[in-house]
Design a protein around this motif. Structure first.
Motif, PDB file in Angstrom:
ATOM      1  N   UNK A 134       0.826  -1.212   0.000  1.00 28.73           N
ATOM      2  CA  UNK A 134       0.000   0.000   0.000  1.00 28.73           C
ATOM      3  C   UNK A 134       0.859   1.260   0.000  1.00 28.73           C
ATOM      4  N   UNK A 135       2.017   1.194  -0.654  1.00 27.31           N
ATOM      5  CA  UNK A 135       2.939   2.321  -0.671  1.00 27.31           C
ATOM      6  C   UNK A 135       2.299   3.580  -1.248  1.00 27.31           C
ATOM      7  N   UNK A 136       1.531   3.454  -2.316  1.00 29.77           N
ATOM      8  CA  UNK A 136       0.910   4.630  -2.936  1.00 29.77           C
ATOM      9  C   UNK A 136      -0.054   5.322  -1.981  1.00 29.77           C
ATOM     10  N   UNK A 137      -0.769   4.542  -1.205  1.00 28.48           N
ATOM     11  CA  UNK A 137      -1.722   5.113  -0.254  1.00 28.48           C
ATOM     12  C   UNK A 137      -0.992   5.817   0.883  1.00 28.48           C
ATOM     13  N   UNK A 138       0.083   5.216   1.362  1.00 28.39           N
ATOM     14  CA  UNK A 138       0.830   5.768   2.489  1.00 28.39           C
ATOM     15  C   UNK A 138       1.463   7.103   2.136  1.00 28.39           C
ATOM     16  N   UNK A 139       1.946   7.235   0.918  1.00 31.82           N
ATOM     17  CA  UNK A 139       2.656   8.452   0.530  1.00 31.82           C
ATOM     18  C   UNK A 139       1.736   9.596   0.120  1.00 31.82           C
ATOM     19  N   UNK A 140       0.440   9.344   0.021  1.00 33.72           N
ATOM     20  CA  UNK A 140      -0.461  10.383  -0.491  1.00 33.72           C
ATOM     21  C   UNK A 140      -1.413  10.955   0.546  1.00 33.72           C
ATOM     22  N   UNK A 141      -1.747  10.200   1.572  1.00 32.69           N
ATOM     23  CA  UNK A 141      -2.754  10.668   2.514  1.00 32.69           C
ATOM     24  C   UNK A 141      -2.398  10.190   3.914  1.00 32.69           C
ATOM     25  N   UNK A 142      -2.788  11.007   4.910  1.00 33.78           N
ATOM     26  CA  UNK A 142      -2.528  10.601   6.289  1.00 33.78           C
ATOM     27  C   UNK A 142      -3.705   9.812   6.847  1.00 33.78           C
ATOM     28  N   UNK A 143      -3.392   8.771   7.581  1.00 36.02           N
ATOM     29  CA  UNK A 143      -4.342   8.001   8.372  1.00 36.02           C
ATOM     30  C   UNK A 143      -3.503   7.132   9.305  1.00 36.02           C
ATOM     31  N   UNK A 144      -4.070   6.631  10.376  1.00 36.06           N
ATOM     32  CA  UNK A 144      -3.287   5.749  11.268  1.00 36.06           C
ATOM     33  C   UNK A 144      -2.795   4.526  10.501  1.00 36.06           C
ATOM     34  N   UNK A 145      -1.496   4.394  10.357  1.00 39.90           N
ATOM     35  CA  UNK A 145      -0.935   3.321   9.528  1.00 39.90           C
ATOM     36  C   UNK A 145      -1.250   1.933  10.075  1.00 39.90           C
ATOM     37  N   UNK A 146      -1.561   1.861  11.354  1.00 35.19           N
ATOM     38  CA  UNK A 146      -1.863   0.568  11.961  1.00 35.19           C
ATOM     39  C   UNK A 146      -3.116  -0.053  11.347  1.00 35.19           C
ATOM     40  N   UNK A 147      -3.904   0.769  10.671  1.00 35.53           N
ATOM     41  CA  UNK A 147      -5.112   0.259  10.020  1.00 35.53           C
ATOM     42  C   UNK A 147      -4.753  -0.751   8.931  1.00 35.53           C
ATOM     43  N   UNK A 148      -3.632  -0.571   8.269  1.00 35.07           N
ATOM     44  CA  UNK A 148      -3.285  -1.436   7.132  1.00 35.07           C
ATOM     45  C   UNK A 148      -3.055  -2.879   7.570  1.00 35.07           C
ATOM     46  N   UNK A 149      -2.125  -3.157   8.524  1.00 31.88           N
ATOM     47  CA  UNK A 149      -2.025  -4.556   8.978  1.00 31.88           C
ATOM     48  C   UNK A 149      -3.280  -5.018   9.702  1.00 31.88           C
ATOM     49  N   UNK A 150      -3.988  -4.089  10.359  1.00 31.54           N
ATOM     50  CA  UNK A 150      -5.239  -4.465  11.019  1.00 31.54           C
ATOM     51  C   UNK A 150      -6.281  -4.966  10.035  1.00 31.54           C
ATOM     52  N   UNK A 151      -6.342  -4.331   8.856  1.00 32.94           N
ATOM     53  CA  UNK A 151      -7.285  -4.774   7.828  1.00 32.94           C
ATOM     54  C   UNK A 151      -6.926  -6.165   7.323  1.00 32.94           C
TER      55      UNK A 151
END
Length: 289
Positions: free
Chosen positions: A119-136
């Protein structure tokens, strides 16, 4: 020496600056942030589920076939040819009761471990708690787990295994297994951003961990120091507890609360270490992912 604000040299009005920094420690885990981004959480989870079976003929059927095929393979090799003991339980039931949580755990740490890089493209473009990604990734794995659990229910009925009070602990065991998967996946994900070798290490880790877990063999085979070493594996207590919860009516086995407590305690330690490392490296994800 005081730093000049923008505009002080020319006499122009100072331009205010807003600096967003992540909090430190356990206070950084703010449930309100997770609730605020719940729609993104649901979207990423559903996207992971759809991508997993996109353009596949069997779709979610693979969630059933993977543990089912492994059960048949293990039954033929270890149950029939090697005469592996199974604590008085028919070997297919014994194997599937261990493979059910293990398949969920192994698939989840593999997906979560590669989730940040994917999810590199998502991480570099918008802020959100990154912990959501492994949580999903963990939540998506639970969908597969629920589908595969239907096979476990069919096997229990087919073998005439009586239900027990221990089955009431199934939701608790699912939560504990999910928390361990979350901790390991979160740690691997943050390490994978820094060291891309981790994605090659994960398959070896999963294979080694499987044979170090009493899935194809009962934990009762191990005695003395080997038994104590086996209990250092947090999945040992969970797999044993899963078997008692699901199959205790077959052989009358009881929960080993000590082993389960050790696994739960180690899960807590893994979560704390993983979360601490994740938060320490999170601010650099967008720069190096």
């Amino acid at each position: 020496m005081r730093k000049m604000q923008s505009g002080e040299e020319t006499g122009a009005p100072a331009i205010p600056h807003l600096v967003i920094e992540a909090e430190h420690g356990l206070s950084a885990l703010d449930p309100r942030d997770l609730w605020r981004y719940r729609e993104l959480f649901y979207f990423l989870t559903w996207r992971d589920v759809k991508i997993r079976y996109k353009q596949t003929a069997l779709g979610a059927g693979w969630a059933i076939l993977q543990p089912l095929f492994n059960m048949l393979l293990f039954t033929a090799i270890f149950g029939r040819m090697a005469n592996m003991p199974s604590d008085g339980i028919p070997y297919p039931l014994f194997a599937f009761a261990g493979l059910l949580p293990w398949t969920f755990f192994s698939n989840t740490i593999g997906t979560a471990g590669n989730s940040l890089v994917a999810n590199a493209n998502l991480i570099t473009k918008v802020y959100f708690p990154r912990i959501i990604i492994p949580g999903a990734a963990v939540l998506a794995g639970l969908v597969d787990f629920a589908v595969a659990f239907l096979v476990m229910a069919a096997l229990l009925i087919g073998y005439g295994a009586p239900p027990t009070v221990g089955m009431l602990l199934v939701p608790v065991l699912a939560l504990l297994t999910s928390l361990l998967a979350m901790g390991v996946g979160m740690l691997l994900a943050s390490l994978n951003v820094q060291y891309r070798d981790i994605r090659y290490v994960i398959p070896f880790l999963v294979t080694f961990w499987m044979f170090a877990t009493p899935i194809i063999y009962p934990a009762s085979m191990m005695t003395g120091i080997y038994r104590r070493l086996l209990q250092l594996n947090p999945m040992t207590g969970f797999i044993e507890a899963w078997r008692v919860a699901l199959l205790g009516g077959v052989n009358g086995a009881r929960f080993d609360w000590g082993s389960l407590g050790v696994s739960a305690g180690m899960t807590g330690i893994v979560l704390l270490v993983a979360f601490r490392h994740f938060r320490q490296t999170e601010k650099a994800f967008a720069d190096i992912v």
